[in-house]
Design a protein around this motif. Structure first.
Motif, mmCIF file in Angstrom:
data_model
loop_
_atom_site.group_PDB
_atom_site.id
_atom_site.type_symbol
_atom_site.label_atom_id
_atom_site.label_comp_id
_atom_site.label_asym_id
_atom_site.label_seq_id
_atom_site.Cartn_x
_atom_site.Cartn_y
_atom_site.Cartn_z
ATOM 1 N N TYR A 32 14.927 -9.912 -10.007
ATOM 2 C CA TYR A 32 15.953 -10.740 -9.376
ATOM 3 C C TYR A 32 17.169 -10.732 -10.305
ATOM 4 N N ASP A 33 18.352 -10.884 -9.746
ATOM 5 C CA ASP A 33 19.565 -10.642 -10.545
ATOM 6 C C ASP A 33 20.005 -11.804 -11.422
ATOM 7 N N THR A 34 19.555 -13.009 -11.136
ATOM 8 C CA THR A 34 20.032 -14.159 -11.907
ATOM 9 C C THR A 34 19.267 -14.261 -13.224
ATOM 10 N N PRO A 35 19.975 -14.277 -14.360
ATOM 11 C CA PRO A 35 19.274 -14.329 -15.645
ATOM 12 C C PRO A 35 18.953 -15.750 -16.081
ATOM 13 N N ILE A 36 18.039 -15.869 -17.029
ATOM 14 C CA ILE A 36 17.769 -17.144 -17.691
ATOM 15 C C ILE A 36 17.377 -16.773 -19.114
#
Ligand SMILES: Cc1cc2nc3c(=O)[nH]c(=O)nc-3n(C[C@H](O)[C@H](O)[C@H](O)COP(=O)(O)OP(=O)(O)OC[C@H]3O[C@@H](n4cnc5c(N)ncnc54)[C@H](O)[C@@H]3O)c2cc1C
Ligand code: FES
Lengths: 270, 470
Positions: free
Chosen positions: B282-286
């Motif tokens: 998925y493209d959203t980082p954390i």
């Protein structure tokens, strides 16, 4: 689902999409933005609205391919659809007759200063436009800006067109020579920072548009926080435009770089 | 005495039937659900613990008044389909409630059996029957009643909004749900983590509400895209506002804008709604951090801490200024978090966040606290111990201090009465606001509360809206 009705390549890696979004087009005003998300696994990114046409029911966005999401966006073609488009968000630009206004656009920021310039022109302001880019291939919206500027000055970092140098060189000269009532600058953060530095000694109100990282863009998460006049503000709902003299640009730049490493990793999955 | 002779007294089973769960060391490495649910036999065993007492106090303890003894009796008789139907009469989202309701202070706290023994595990049975119905594809959509020709706009798709939509659709009203995000569910999708509430289950519940005839419009920020007066102009006859509690709170201490400082809302939204725990798929980082501190003592703090553990942190600290006894989080959640390795720092209050030269958080300075006299909330007030400053080394900090009302929609709604904290004023009994035809309920009225209270408010609002439009 939002259909891309027109796609244009404006310059090196700079693309324009005209998107069918009748309801957003009716509410859009200069300075506002949309959130774009493509695909089930995509991230949510903010893009400031370049233009809107309530009659035809379209909004236009312009973006430069700099990371995975904008590159994937760039691969879409006319007729394709964008799954999620949210807007219009943020507060619109304050538009009234201020007198003589300088509108400074840098890079893709020029696409965003364009509707602002048009609005200010229509409100009766005397407009001086300054449009800058690294080189002539990255210059956009020059023709469109001409229509709404009483005077338009082009600058390029490499001198391939117009004034050889930075927008701030030109701005400084103008401020030294004439009485300016307001400056609006939209472009790379570093450019806005130096525009503000340039206008500071002259005490001229200077508005900038901050491009923080965002997720929901409705004031729910706080990722977009910026420091303005020693107060924490959420760029998505309190902005994106703020009084440039009060903005902590170094903090903004540091926060924009938070995910640099992850952005590189994301590119390998493209 | 007589009674005993006629009907042999049922043998009381003192303890709840245990529900299997993933072992702590295994589950901190994944985002799968922790408790695994009852099997049919376990459910029947638990259901037979219910003594079917006459006065049925459990129902009183349920904000939506589910006919608890009736559905439990049906489970005991292995009439699972009927049990599910019974429950759905009163609760449109049982798979959710069975997982996240604080039953220990609601239905189960009233259970007659619970006076001397453990109460009947009502929550686990609710979960079982909802899961059974879904997994066995027995979910039935009630037939649609004749349309009433009136339309209702529901703003927000959290538990309050979904309940209003379901109830009104069942009565034949045209219902459109407007949701600001790209997915429906409210806190159920963006806040509560997968390991407590699988998103596929929320999706199934949302699909159920849609199957009743409610239309869902995502990406619609009301206040911006349409205002409430515009909704009326667009042909809606009534509006329900269930936009939730909204924005994050910070402490207003130095360093809060450093990189690596998250609000719980941001941290959980990245992980849950945007699925950042699956980055880069998925493209959203954390940030995958080594040492994490979570400030706060509620359920949201527990969810944040347990998420940080699962993202692979070496150490996760929970920093809370009072002691364990004062923590508002559910005992079960605290227990789960502790088993998973959360380190508690009680009586500790942050005063400053320390950053490195790149603007990243590297530590948090705290003061030790002592408990003094009780304050307005009845809890003993924490008092700082002079000279007790110390620094915790961290690279991520999550602020979980509660939320405040989001002004975005109220600001665009002239005449809508708000209280001094910015929450919408709505009648407790009939959910009516200061504007005619506009009703409100859930967290935007009460401040951050619970799923079931939001649903209860939705139920009342639906009843009033139906009356108003008839
Ligand atoms: C991390 C976390 C864990 C929790 N755990 C539990 C638990 O275990 N048990 C429990 O009972 N409760 C729990 N709660 C509390 C519970 O989730 C809330 O009380 C409940 O969700 C409130 O429901 P609601 O419908 O009022 O609002 P929400 O669930 O907040 O939904 C509001 C919806 O409205 C949308 N919205 C907001 N503004 C607009 C607008 N202008 N236009 C359109 N849409 C808008 C939002 O995007 C959101 O989807 C938890 C909360 C959090 C944050
Ligand atoms: S983007 Fe979430 S609050 Fe601004």
């Amino acid at each position: 689902m939002f259909k891309i009705v027109e796609k244009k390549v404006l310059g090196q890696d700079i693309k324009l999409f005209k998107i069918e979004a009748p309801d957003i087009s009716k509410k859009a005003k200069p300075g506002m933005f949309v959130i774009v998300k493509i695909g089930e696994k995509g991230e949510r990114i903010p893009l400031t609205i370049n233009d809107f046409d309530p009659q035809k029911g379209t909004v236009t966005i312009v973006f430069q391919e700099v990371g995975k999401t904008t590159m994937m966006l760039g691969r879409l073609k006319g007729g394709d659809v964008i799954e999620d488009l949210v807007g219009p968000l943020g507060k619109p630009t304050e538009i009234e007759n201020f007198g003589k206004v300088v509108c400074v656009g840098g890079g893709v920021g020029t696409a965003v200063i364009y509707p602002v310039t048009r609005g200010l022109f229509q409100a009766g302001n005397q407009i001086i436009g300054i449009v800058g880019a690294r080189n002539k291939d990255l210059l956009i919206f020059e023709e469109e800006m001409k229509d709404f500027c009483h005077r338009l000055i082009i600058t390029t970092d490499d001198g391939s067109k117009g004034h050889h140098g930075l927008v701030t060189d030109v701005l400084k000269q103008i401020l030294a020579e004439e009485k300016i009532d307001r400056v609006i600058a939209i472009g790379p953060t570093i450019m806005m920072k130096f525009v503000v530095k340039t206008t500071q000694p002259f005490g001229i109100p200077t508005i900038v548009s901050l491009n923080s990282i965002m997720i929901d863009a409705t004031g729910m998460c706080g990722v977009c926080r910026v420091n303005v006049g020693n107060e924490t503000k959420f760029a998505c709902v309190h902005g994106p435009e703020f009084d440039g003299h009060k903005v902590d640009f170094d903090l903004l730049m540091s926060r924009l770089n938070q995910y640099k490493e992850e952005e590189k990793i994301a590119l390998t999955t493209l | 005495m007589e009674d005993k002779e006629k009907k042999p007294k049922r043998k009381i089973v003192p303890n709840k039937t245990k529900m299997p769960e993933q072992p702590p060391l295994e589950r901190v490495k994944n985002f799968k659900e922790v408790p695994l649910g009852y099997s049919e036999d376990q459910a029947v065993e638990e259901a037979t613990r219910c003594i079917q007492c006459k006065n049925r106090p459990c129902i009183e303890g349920c904000p939506v008044e589910i006919d608890i003894p009736d559905f439990i009796a049906l489970i005991a008789e292995r009439k699972f389909v009927e049990a599910a139907r019974k429950m759905k009469e009163k609760n449109a989202l049982p798979a959710v409630c069975g997982r996240v309701c604080p039953q220990e202070v609601q239905c189960e706290s009233k259970c007659t059996l619970g006076k001397k023994n453990e109460p009947v595990a009502i929550g686990r049975l609710e979960r079982f029957i909802a899961d059974w119905e879904r997994e066995n594809k027995m979910v039935q959509t009630p037939s649609r009643p004749a349309p009433r020709g009136k339309k209702v706009a529901v703003v927000g798709s959290g538990p309050a909004g979904l309940t209003v939509a379901a109830d009104l659709a069942k009565l034949g009203f045209g219902v459109t749900i407007f949701e600001a995000l790209h997915k429906a569910g409210g806190v159920l999708v963006y806040g509560i983590p997968e390991f407590r509430l699988p998103k596929a289950i929320v999706q199934a519940e949302v699909d159920y509400v849609k199957s009743l005839g409610a239309e869902l419009v995502t990406n619609a920020v009301i206040g911006n895209l349409y205002t409430i007066p515009e909704l009326f102009n667009n042909g809606y006859d009534a509006v329900f506002i269930g936009i939730g509690a909204g924005g994050p709170m910070f402490m207003d201490i130095p360093g809060e804008n450093l990189n690596g400082v998250y609000s719980a809302n941001e941290f959980l939204t990245r992980s849950n709604l945007m699925k950042a725990y699956l980055f880069p798929e998925y493209d959203t980082p954390i940030k995958r951090s080594r040492n994490v501190a979570v400030v706060g003592g509620g359920n949201v703090a527990m969810d944040s801490a347990r998420t940080a553990l699962r993202l692979g942190a070496d150490a996760v600290y929970l920093v809370y200024r009072r002691s364990r006894e004062e923590m508002p989080a559910r005992a079960e959640e605290v227990h789960h978090a502790e088993e998973e390795g959360l380190i508690f720092k009680f009586l500790t209050n942050p005063i400053r966040i320390v950053g490195d030269e790149k603007g990243n958080v590297k530590g948090m300075e705290c003061l030790r606290m002592e408990l003094g006299e009780p304050d307005a909330s009845g809890r003993r007030r924490p008092i700082a111990v002079k000279g007790s400053e110390f620094i915790i080394d961290i690279d991520t900090l999550i602020m979980s201090l509660g939320t405040n009302a989001n002004p975005l929609l109220p600001q665009s709604t002239p005449g809508l009465a708000l209280n001094k904290w910015g929450y919408i004023v709505a009648d407790e009994e009939n959910a009516a606001t200061s504007l005619q035809g506009v009703y409100a309920g859930g967290d935007i009225v009460t401040g951050g509360a619970t799923v079931i209270l939001a649903m209860g408010a939705g139920r009342k609002a639906a009843r009033e809206i139906a009356k108003y439009l008839s």
